[in-house]
Write a protein that holds these residues in place. Sequence first.
Motif, PDB file in Angstrom:
ATOM      1  N   CYS A  38       4.281  -6.508  -6.789  1.00  0.00           N
ATOM      2  CA  CYS A  38       3.208  -6.648  -7.779  1.00  0.00           C
ATOM      3  C   CYS A  38       3.265  -5.543  -8.828  1.00  0.00           C
ATOM      4  CB  CYS A  38       1.851  -6.655  -7.085  1.00  0.00           C
ATOM      5  SG  CYS A  38       1.537  -8.182  -6.155  1.00  0.00           S
ATOM      6  N   VAL A  39       3.717  -4.369  -8.440  1.00  0.00           N
ATOM      7  CA  VAL A  39       3.885  -3.302  -9.430  1.00  0.00           C
ATOM      8  C   VAL A  39       4.962  -3.689 -10.436  1.00  0.00           C
ATOM      9  CG1 VAL A  39       4.672  -0.921  -9.743  1.00  0.00           C
ATOM     10  CG2 VAL A  39       3.039  -1.471  -7.933  1.00  0.00           C
ATOM     11  N   ASP A  40       6.024  -4.344  -9.951  1.00  0.00           N
ATOM     12  CA  ASP A  40       7.097  -4.787 -10.843  1.00  0.00           C
ATOM     13  C   ASP A  40       6.643  -5.943 -11.725  1.00  0.00           C
ATOM     14  OD1 ASP A  40       8.831  -2.901  -9.886  1.00  0.00           O
ATOM     15  OD2 ASP A  40       9.787  -4.239  -8.423  1.00  0.00           O
ATOM     16  N   ASP A  41       5.815  -6.844 -11.170  1.00  0.00           N
ATOM     17  CA  ASP A  41       5.391  -8.029 -11.936  1.00  0.00           C
ATOM     18  C   ASP A  41       3.992  -8.410 -11.481  1.00  0.00           C
ATOM     19  OD1 ASP A  41       5.011 -10.392 -13.260  1.00  0.00           O
ATOM     20  OD2 ASP A  41       6.726 -11.448 -12.367  1.00  0.00           O
ATOM     21  N   ASP A  42       2.970  -7.939 -12.219  1.00  0.00           N
ATOM     22  CA  ASP A  42       1.587  -8.189 -11.806  1.00  0.00           C
ATOM     23  C   ASP A  42       1.105  -9.583 -12.140  1.00  0.00           C
ATOM     24  OD1 ASP A  42       1.250  -8.080 -14.529  1.00  0.00           O
ATOM     25  OD2 ASP A  42       0.006  -6.262 -14.512  1.00  0.00           O
ATOM     26  N   THR A  43       1.984 -10.431 -12.703  1.00  0.00           N
ATOM     27  CA  THR A  43       1.593 -11.816 -12.964  1.00  0.00           C
ATOM     28  C   THR A  43       1.849 -12.722 -11.760  1.00  0.00           C
ATOM     29  OG1 THR A  43       3.764 -12.419 -13.874  1.00  0.00           O
ATOM     30  CG2 THR A  43       2.119 -11.492 -15.409  1.00  0.00           C
ATOM     31  N   LEU A  44       2.503 -12.200 -10.734  1.00  0.00           N
ATOM     32  CA  LEU A  44       2.757 -13.012  -9.553  1.00  0.00           C
ATOM     33  C   LEU A  44       1.442 -13.464  -8.937  1.00  0.00           C
ATOM     34  CD1 LEU A  44       5.606 -10.964  -7.820  1.00  0.00           C
ATOM     35  CD2 LEU A  44       5.833 -13.121  -9.076  1.00  0.00           C
ATOM     36  N   GLU A  45       1.432 -14.674  -8.397  1.00  0.00           N
ATOM     37  CA  GLU A  45       0.207 -15.224  -7.813  1.00  0.00           C
ATOM     38  C   GLU A  45      -0.277 -14.349  -6.658  1.00  0.00           C
ATOM     39  OE1 GLU A  45      -1.488 -19.368  -5.803  1.00  0.00           O
ATOM     40  OE2 GLU A  45       0.623 -19.199  -6.423  1.00  0.00           O
ATOM     41  N   GLY A  46      -1.539 -13.973  -6.702  1.00  0.00           N
ATOM     42  CA  GLY A  46      -2.156 -13.170  -5.649  1.00  0.00           C
ATOM     43  C   GLY A  46      -2.128 -11.685  -5.917  1.00  0.00           C
ATOM     44  N   CYS A  47      -1.436 -11.231  -6.979  1.00  0.00           N
ATOM     45  CA  CYS A  47      -1.329  -9.792  -7.213  1.00  0.00           C
ATOM     46  C   CYS A  47      -2.656  -9.161  -7.602  1.00  0.00           C
ATOM     47  CB  CYS A  47      -0.267  -9.501  -8.286  1.00  0.00           C
ATOM     48  SG  CYS A  47       1.433  -9.539  -7.639  1.00  0.00           S
ATOM     49  N   GLU A  48      -3.579  -9.956  -8.115  1.00  0.00           N
ATOM     50  CA  GLU A  48      -4.890  -9.378  -8.419  1.00  0.00           C
ATOM     51  C   GLU A  48      -5.579  -8.885  -7.162  1.00  0.00           C
ATOM     52  OE1 GLU A  48      -5.571 -13.839  -7.808  1.00  0.00           O
ATOM     53  OE2 GLU A  48      -4.013 -12.487  -8.572  1.00  0.00           O
ATOM     54  N   HIS A  49      -5.308  -9.551  -6.030  1.00  0.00           N
ATOM     55  CA  HIS A  49      -5.867  -9.098  -4.749  1.00  0.00           C
ATOM     56  C   HIS A  49      -5.078  -7.904  -4.204  1.00  0.00           C
ATOM     57  CE1 HIS A  49      -8.346 -12.591  -4.853  1.00  0.00           C
ATOM     58  NE2 HIS A  49      -7.356 -13.439  -4.656  1.00  0.00           N
ATOM     59  N   VAL A  50      -3.788  -7.922  -4.423  1.00  0.00           N
ATOM     60  CA  VAL A  50      -2.955  -6.839  -3.900  1.00  0.00           C
ATOM     61  C   VAL A  50      -3.262  -5.529  -4.615  1.00  0.00           C
ATOM     62  CG1 VAL A  50      -0.589  -6.007  -3.612  1.00  0.00           C
ATOM     63  CG2 VAL A  50      -1.124  -8.426  -3.230  1.00  0.00           C
ATOM     64  N   LEU A  86       0.768 -13.759   3.292  1.00  0.00           N
ATOM     65  CA  LEU A  86       0.547 -14.818   2.305  1.00  0.00           C
ATOM     66  C   LEU A  86       0.684 -14.314   0.871  1.00  0.00           C
ATOM     67  CD1 LEU A  86      -2.672 -16.355   3.929  1.00  0.00           C
ATOM     68  CD2 LEU A  86      -0.287 -17.025   4.317  1.00  0.00           C
ATOM     69  N   TYR A  87       0.854 -13.002   0.706  1.00  0.00           N
ATOM     70  CA  TYR A  87       0.816 -12.407  -0.625  1.00  0.00           C
ATOM     71  C   TYR A  87       2.081 -11.590  -0.895  1.00  0.00           C
ATOM     72  CZ  TYR A  87      -4.093 -13.721  -0.737  1.00  0.00           C
ATOM     73  OH  TYR A  87      -5.255 -14.452  -0.730  1.00  0.00           O
ATOM     74  N   PRO A  88       2.369 -11.376  -2.183  1.00  0.00           N
ATOM     75  CA  PRO A  88       3.496 -10.491  -2.505  1.00  0.00           C
ATOM     76  C   PRO A  88       3.221  -9.074  -2.024  1.00  0.00           C
ATOM     77  CG  PRO A  88       2.745 -11.723  -4.440  1.00  0.00           C
ATOM     78  CD  PRO A  88       1.712 -11.917  -3.365  1.00  0.00           C
ATOM     79  N   SER A  89       4.274  -8.277  -1.898  1.00  0.00           N
ATOM     80  CA  SER A  89       4.106  -6.889  -1.509  1.00  0.00           C
ATOM     81  C   SER A  89       3.578  -6.089  -2.694  1.00  0.00           C
ATOM     82  CB  SER A  89       5.435  -6.299  -1.043  1.00  0.00           C
ATOM     83  OG  SER A  89       6.332  -6.176  -2.140  1.00  0.00           O
ATOM     84  N   ARG A  90       3.075  -4.881  -2.417  1.00  0.00           N
ATOM     85  CA  ARG A  90       2.589  -4.026  -3.494  1.00  0.00           C
ATOM     86  C   ARG A  90       3.720  -3.693  -4.467  1.00  0.00           C
ATOM     87  NH1 ARG A  90      -1.592  -0.816  -4.818  1.00  0.00           N
ATOM     88  NH2 ARG A  90      -2.740  -1.455  -2.952  1.00  0.00           N
ATOM     89  N   ALA A  91       4.903  -3.431  -3.928  1.00  0.00           N
ATOM     90  CA  ALA A  91       6.022  -3.098  -4.808  1.00  0.00           C
ATOM     91  C   ALA A  91       6.347  -4.263  -5.738  1.00  0.00           C
ATOM     92  CB  ALA A  91       7.244  -2.726  -3.972  1.00  0.00           C
TER      93      ALA A  91
END
Length: 834
Positions: free
Chosen positions: A576-588, A569-574
């Motif tokens: 989120c590292v590229d774009d931490d504004t993606l929805e759910g990245c605070e959890h990742v 349900l969430y973006p991958s760690r990679a």
Amino acid sequence: MRRVPVRWAALAILLSLQAQLSGCSDPPSAPEAPRELMPVDNPFGPDDPLWSEQPHRDRPSTMLAHPDGERIIVALTGPENDPGREVAIVDAETLATERRIEVGPGPMGLALHPDGRFLVVTNRFARYASVVDLDEGRVVAEVDVPYYTEAVAFSPDGRLAVLANRWKDSLLRWEVEVTEGRFEAKVLDPLRTSTDSVGLPVPANPRRVVFTPDGTRLLVTSETEMALTMVDVERWTAVAVYEPNSPVIDAVIADDFIYVLHVGSGSNHPPDDGFDGDHDGAPGDNTANVGFQDVQNEIDVLALSDLERMHRYTSDSICCKDYRDVDPDRPEAGEELAPVDAWPRERAAFMPARSTWTVAGAMPERAVLVRRADGGAALAVVFGGSSEVQTFDIDAASGALTPRETAETGLYATGFGAIDAVATRDGHRLVVLDRLSETLTALDLTGPTSAEAQTGVVGDVSGGEFPATDVELGEAFNTVTAAFTVDGDQTCVTCHREGTPIAKAVSMPLLETPTWGVRLIMSYRQAYDSRPWFVEAGMGEENFFPVINEFARKENFCCEQSDTRVWSLYPSRAECVDDDTLEGCEHVLECLTNPPPECAERAYGVPALTRDQHFRDAARRVLGRDESFGDALFAERVGPDGNIVRRPIRLGFDGITRALGTFLLARPRALPNPNAAFPAANVSRGAAIFASTEAGCNGCHPLPVTSTAFPTAVTDAPGPITFPYLVTPIRDPWGNDVDRVNPAFLGTFPTSRQNEGGLRIGVAQIRGAWDRTRFLHHGAARSLREVLATPGHAALRDGERALNERDGQPNTHGGISHLSVSDFDALVAFLETL
């Protein structure tokens, strides 16, 4: 006057025999057997960087209660390389040891004659049993028995004693007469030579012997061969066998029923496809769970009349704790898993009834009849893997069991490695023997489980309370594994009983085709100089990841981000590292402090967010620490003064793995070989054949280690070699070899190799083969004879299969086909002395 024992190590006997090989003639007669076997030297010593001084331990193993209610008798067996020689007489009320009585080496079996005065002690490493006069407090007689006579029981009238022998896999008898304070035993089944069969054959490694109340029949358990055998005493023949496809640990009789402890019939195969793991003629193994989740802790209720199974009770954690477990309330959940772990909805049909999910402890070791407060019958079960006791009410009419304690209410706590127990105070008090803690724990079964238990030291804690060293941390994990697992069921000793593998080939997660493939369970014994471990020759003391990984897969810990049901349900760690504004990245990116809400909603897994934290939490709870002692396992750092300092390591997943590996090295548990102590007349001829280039045995099994391990202090073996399996592999219905390892295993272990030419194999050691009942990587061979024999060889006996071939080509496992029957027998005789 007792003679000094003589050392008969396998290498020593080989060297002594070489002088006779010039003409390949046999000695005129075999030497007389020594009275006692000498322990095998431990090669793990001060030269090894992991070595540290270890405390002496008495390792008590068995106990019984005197009918006077005042005394408890405990066998102080000791470890294999330093066996004890005493039994302890303990005050039943205070648990104080009143005295110790010297007997033979490795006392194990205890039986009290009905007169209450004479105690028979069978000594594992002696060819005599000790008869102790409890009134006089000393040994008054010694009766001839073969080495490894490990259990004894008296008939109700005291006129017959039946003994179980591990070396010969048989039952032996004495006629007993006790008159005027004298104990006399007539041996009915004497052993004449080392090659003789003696007594009544039973499934391998018989452990417990139990007479029926009327004395007409008896039961004998076999852990290794996974059987319970009923014997007609008068006819002296086996009349029934019960085989649950699981080690039979104990059996106790109550009225018309037998209560049998075992650890589940599953073989880690799916229940509805693939290899017939439980040998019922249907695909799979007929259990619902997959992988190591097949391991359960079970109580079978059998009819005393014919061993028919009436009830089966299984672990209360049989489902829904591990992310892979079959959930009958949500059968569709199995389809949400990654393909490698997915299972179809119909698999829920293999679940046993919920009403049977009542067994709350791990690794049942002993069953004892006790009494309820109202005087009714109950069964107490001692669980060594979770250090607990659970009691069950017995329905006298049906044999059914009703648990009195559950996992939710809590069980009675014991010391480390609970292994035996006796009931006192009319069955309302249970005294438990804690093998690792070297203690006795007394439980008031009429009181709450939370009440503080009475304890007393029976063994040796002069070197500190267990665990006192890094080696003992690993030993604790080896036995008390359950607290570190996700569902609380599994232990290392479930499959590796006493360091010896059970006769059960199972599906392993390292296999390329686990639905159809199998592996024989590894022997722990003599692990020091036979690395790398397992046939794949990839694992050693610092890394046997696939094994412990199955106890606690990362998918059960939310912040490992391996659970597809959450993290799909969430973006991958990679990302989120590229774009931490993606929805759910605070959890990742901040999972430990801000986990996804789905983590709390899961009906499976554990509270710890990472696997390392789970292991450290369990270590603190169980072992009282989450760091090593630092005597063997440490990290070196530069201190403030510039000097190198040693610091303990954390007991997370890797730390626990290393502690277990250190234990396996430091405690090789090699058993002295009775065939080397009492050799057959043709052994020298077999040694010459083994060494010959024509047979080729020594090329892959070089002495003294007999395996192609990496070089160590005691061997210059060439190391693992790559070739196809020597014998015909297991194949699926389409003809594919299903015993190849998967890419994930090869990626985890860089020393492992696999190509079209085969697998890099660590050739199995032959040492200790006399005590095993299954051979080859898939466990298909039931004896050394089947390993050696080529198709049609005259040395084959009725019912034996020739497995020295691959796809019909003979001699793929040594040049044996040319041997005469007598030469073949001589080679087998030599191998059984190693």
